[in-house]
Scaffold this active site. Structure first.
Site, PDB file in Angstrom:
ATOM      1  CG  ASP A 128      96.211   3.606  28.316  1.00  0.00           C
ATOM      2  OD1 ASP A 128      97.136   3.167  29.023  1.00  0.00           O
ATOM      3  OD2 ASP A 128      96.278   4.674  27.701  1.00  0.00           O
ATOM      4  CG  HIS A 147      96.130  10.431  23.188  1.00  0.00           C
ATOM      5  ND1 HIS A 147      96.651  10.025  21.981  1.00  0.00           N
ATOM      6  CD2 HIS A 147      96.970   9.932  24.119  1.00  0.00           C
ATOM      7  CE1 HIS A 147      97.747   9.317  22.186  1.00  0.00           C
ATOM      8  NE2 HIS A 147      97.969   9.250  23.479  1.00  0.00           N
ATOM      9  CD  GLU A 157      94.023   8.734  19.675  1.00  0.00           C
ATOM     10  OE1 GLU A 157      94.425   9.848  20.052  1.00  0.00           O
ATOM     11  OE2 GLU A 157      94.744   7.923  19.075  1.00  0.00           O
ATOM     12  CG  ASP A 212      96.197  12.741  19.430  1.00  0.00           C
ATOM     13  OD1 ASP A 212      96.538  12.636  20.636  1.00  0.00           O
ATOM     14  OD2 ASP A 212      95.672  11.802  18.801  1.00  0.00           O
TER      15      ASP A 212
HETATM   16  C1  GLP Z   1     100.255   6.548  24.910  1.00  0.00           C
HETATM   17  C2  GLP Z   1      99.629   6.341  26.284  1.00  0.00           C
HETATM   18  C3  GLP Z   1      99.417   7.653  26.987  1.00  0.00           C
HETATM   19  C4  GLP Z   1     100.691   8.465  26.940  1.00  0.00           C
HETATM   20  C5  GLP Z   1     101.083   8.743  25.510  1.00  0.00           C
HETATM   21  C6  GLP Z   1     102.341   9.575  25.371  1.00  0.00           C
HETATM   22  O1  GLP Z   1      99.329   6.979  23.992  1.00  0.00           O
HETATM   23  N1  GLP Z   1      98.392   5.641  26.233  1.00  0.00           N
HETATM   24  O2  GLP Z   1      99.003   7.421  28.319  1.00  0.00           O
HETATM   25  O3  GLP Z   1     100.524   9.666  27.637  1.00  0.00           O
HETATM   26  O4  GLP Z   1     101.297   7.494  24.893  1.00  0.00           O
HETATM   27  O5  GLP Z   1     103.454   8.756  25.303  1.00  0.00           O
HETATM   28  P1  GLP Z   1     104.925   9.232  25.600  1.00  0.00           P
HETATM   29  O6  GLP Z   1     104.991   9.488  27.066  1.00  0.00           O
HETATM   30  O7  GLP Z   1     105.798   8.085  25.201  1.00  0.00           O
HETATM   31  O8  GLP Z   1     105.145  10.460  24.792  1.00  0.00           O
END
Ligand code: GLP
Length: 256
Positions: free
Chosen positions: A63, A134, A139, A132
């Site tokens: 993404d 995702h 989402e 959440d």
């Molecule tokens: C963002 C990314 C996800 C990731 C998530 C969790 O939303 N697009 O790919 O898994 O954050 O982030 P973190 O690893 O900092 O908790």
């Protein structure tokens, strides 16, 4: 699903690094799906130190934020450059990340899907998980069959991301993300989750019903999923004793 619970994030990361390193040694032209966020940071550091050959490896990131140029310090282009690509011998032409500045987003998304197919599909898709549930930026309420497209972030995700943008007001609303259907076509999904903040999402993903309200739960329908968790992220799993026993008593040929 294979659920690996380790005492610490470091220990869980070491196992994930071994899985990825083995793939790159066995298949030097592997196609990797890569993730951003704080979760895979240590994994990328370990991979960079492993003396692996990335010359024939192709990567596709999950993404990117809409409106951030590749040079923006919080763009996922910049994240990948700083945390992995500049430390390994990957060729720029083999790196794919959606362009957050694309004028025609639907065309870009269609091209991204074609490029994944042309590369032979993704061998291993690395995933984090949002609080959440995702995956990528799919989402809750995302179609479980979705393809790469634009998405609008939920207030919860924007709050989670606010720290990167100097406050919630500045956090982007829109992103481009591989779809859930896209992710599900990867041959192996490797999901990492660390810390108590992820415990509810992890429990829903593994032991809850398959539902668009917890997008990661769709992985229950995938034939090959490995979760690497620390104790805190695993805390709400009802069957955690069983998962631990399974991992500790694997037959020799199945060990990591
Ligand atoms: C963002 C990314 C996800 C990731 C998530 C969790 O939303 N697009 O790919 O898994 O954050 O982030 P973190 O690893 O900092 O908790």
């Amino acid at each position: 699903m294979e659920i690996i619970i380790q005492p610490t994030a470091e220990a869980a990361t070491r196992i994930a690094a071994r899985v990825m390193a083995r793939l790159l040694r066995e298949k030097p032209n592997a196609v990797l799906g890569l993730a951003t966020g704080s979760t895979p940071l240590q994994l990328y550091r370990e991979l960079a130190q492993m003396n692996l050959d990335w010359r024939r490896v192709a990567t596709f990131n999950l993404d990117e934020y809409v409106g951030l140029s590749p040079q923006h310090p919080e763009s996922y282009h910049n994240f990948m450059r700083e945390n992995l690509f500049q430390h390994v011998n990957i060729l720029q032409k083999n790196v794919h990340i959606p362009d957050g500045m694309a004028a025609d987003i639907p065309a870009l998304c269609e091209r991204y899907e074609k490029e994944i197919r042309a590369a032979g599909g993704i061998d291993l898709q690395l995933l984090g998980i949002g609080t959440d549930g995702h995956i990528g930026f799919n989402e809750p309420s995302s179609s479980l069959a979705s393809r790469t497209r634009i998405k609008t972030l939920t207030p919860q995700t924007r709050r989670d991301n606010a720290r990167h943008f100097g406050g919630e007001a500045q956090a982007p609303h829109h992103v481009i993300t591989m779809g859930i259907g896209t992710i599900m076509e990867a041959r192996h999904c490797l999901l990492l989750a660390f810390g108590g903040k992820k415990a509810r999402a992890v429990a829903g993903a593994v032991e809850g019903p398959v539902t668009a309200m917890n997008p990661a739960s769709v992985l229950q329908l995938h034939p090959r999923v490995t979760l690497c968790l620390d104790n805190a992220a695993a805390a709400r799993l009802k069957m955690k004793q069983y998962y631990r026993w399974v991992f500790e008593n694997k037959p020799e040929w199945q060990k990591f």
